[in-house]
Enzyme design. Structure first.
Site, PDB file in Angstrom:
ATOM      1  N   TYR A  24       0.727  -1.281  -0.011  1.00  0.00           N
ATOM      2  CA  TYR A  24      -0.074   0.154  -0.013  1.00  0.00           C
ATOM      3  C   TYR A  24       0.777   1.197   0.085  1.00  0.00           C
ATOM      4  O   TYR A  24       0.331   2.510  -0.076  1.00  0.00           O
ATOM      5  CB  TYR A  24      -0.967  -0.109   1.137  1.00  0.00           C
ATOM      6  N   ASN A  75     -13.126   3.586  -1.596  1.00  0.00           N
ATOM      7  CA  ASN A  75     -12.571   2.399  -1.495  1.00  0.00           C
ATOM      8  C   ASN A  75     -12.954   1.558  -0.333  1.00  0.00           C
ATOM      9  O   ASN A  75     -13.015   1.866   0.749  1.00  0.00           O
ATOM     10  CB  ASN A  75     -11.037   3.101  -1.075  1.00  0.00           C
ATOM     11  N   HIS A  81     -15.005  -7.341  -1.701  1.00  0.00           N
ATOM     12  CA  HIS A  81     -15.268  -8.639  -2.132  1.00  0.00           C
ATOM     13  C   HIS A  81     -16.461  -9.444  -1.421  1.00  0.00           C
ATOM     14  O   HIS A  81     -16.790 -10.513  -1.749  1.00  0.00           O
ATOM     15  CB  HIS A  81     -13.850  -9.402  -1.627  1.00  0.00           C
ATOM     16  N   ASP A  88     -25.800  -2.881  -3.386  1.00  0.00           N
ATOM     17  CA  ASP A  88     -27.243  -2.340  -3.359  1.00  0.00           C
ATOM     18  C   ASP A  88     -27.397  -0.773  -3.001  1.00  0.00           C
ATOM     19  O   ASP A  88     -28.064  -0.128  -3.451  1.00  0.00           O
ATOM     20  CB  ASP A  88     -28.176  -3.142  -2.300  1.00  0.00           C
ATOM     21  N   HIS A 101      -8.822   1.145  -5.924  1.00  0.00           N
ATOM     22  CA  HIS A 101      -7.957   0.358  -4.783  1.00  0.00           C
ATOM     23  C   HIS A 101      -6.610   0.592  -4.980  1.00  0.00           C
ATOM     24  O   HIS A 101      -6.230   0.891  -6.176  1.00  0.00           O
ATOM     25  CB  HIS A 101      -8.384  -0.992  -5.272  1.00  0.00           C
ATOM     26  N   ILE A 102      -6.091   0.968  -3.916  1.00  0.00           N
ATOM     27  CA  ILE A 102      -4.393   1.282  -4.116  1.00  0.00           C
ATOM     28  C   ILE A 102      -3.683   0.314  -4.970  1.00  0.00           C
ATOM     29  O   ILE A 102      -2.888   0.611  -5.520  1.00  0.00           O
ATOM     30  CB  ILE A 102      -4.090   1.486  -2.450  1.00  0.00           C
ATOM     31  N   ARG A 112      -9.431 -11.915  -3.698  1.00  0.00           N
ATOM     32  CA  ARG A 112      -9.460 -10.247  -4.038  1.00  0.00           C
ATOM     33  C   ARG A 112      -9.823  -9.797  -5.532  1.00  0.00           C
ATOM     34  O   ARG A 112     -10.075  -8.927  -5.887  1.00  0.00           O
ATOM     35  CB  ARG A 112      -8.089  -9.505  -3.573  1.00  0.00           C
TER      36      ARG A 112
END
Length: 145
Positions: A24, A75, A81, A88, A101-102, A112
């Site tokens: 990250y 994020n 997942h 919804d 997503h980083i 993932r």
């Protein structure tokens, strides 16, 4: 039209800068917030930056965004997942949502690879590190122009 962009961060993102920097990077969530606020201002947006480890709070923020924001950057962290609720909630609002997503979720563990959020979002940006958030702001500028 509103110029507010709500940036929503899910579980464990408050640990950025400490958590797995090889994946990250070294930026903290506060660093990313500063980048978003500055980039947003350059694009004519007022950025509100939020983080929660609780799924229901994220759902509430999406509902709020549907009432008053021009767009959302989300994020969802690991909820990407697993969360039909986030899927919804995004479907329930007309506000455009960009998933970020980083890391490149498709280059990581198999669990993932699939995002429950992506089919409901306008688009997804992943693998560009923290700059993905700024990319998402540019995408929203294009979408909302």
């Amino acid at each position: 039209m509103s110029n507010i962009i709500i940036v929503i961060n899910g579980p464990n993102l408050n640990m950025l800068g400490k958590r797995e920097p090889g994946i990250y990077g070294g930026k903290t969530l506060k660093d990313i917030e500063n980048d978003c606020v500055n980039a947003g201002a350059d694009l004519g947006f007022s950025v509100e930056f939020r983080q929660s480890n609780h799924e229901g709070v994220l759902v509430d923020w999406l509902h709020e965004a549907g009432e008053r924001a021009a767009g959302v950057v989300i994020n969802p962290g690991a909820y990407s997942h697993t969360s039909i609720a986030l899927h919804d909630a995004i479907r329930a609002i007309s506000t455009p949502v960009v998933e970020v997503h980083i890391s490149n979720i498709h280059a990581r563990e198999e669990f993932r690879h699939k995002s429950m959020v992506s089919p409901a979002a306008k688009g997804m940006i992943c693998g560009f590190g923290p700059y993905g958030y700024v990319m998402a702001l540019h995408a929203l500028k294009n979408i909302t122009a």
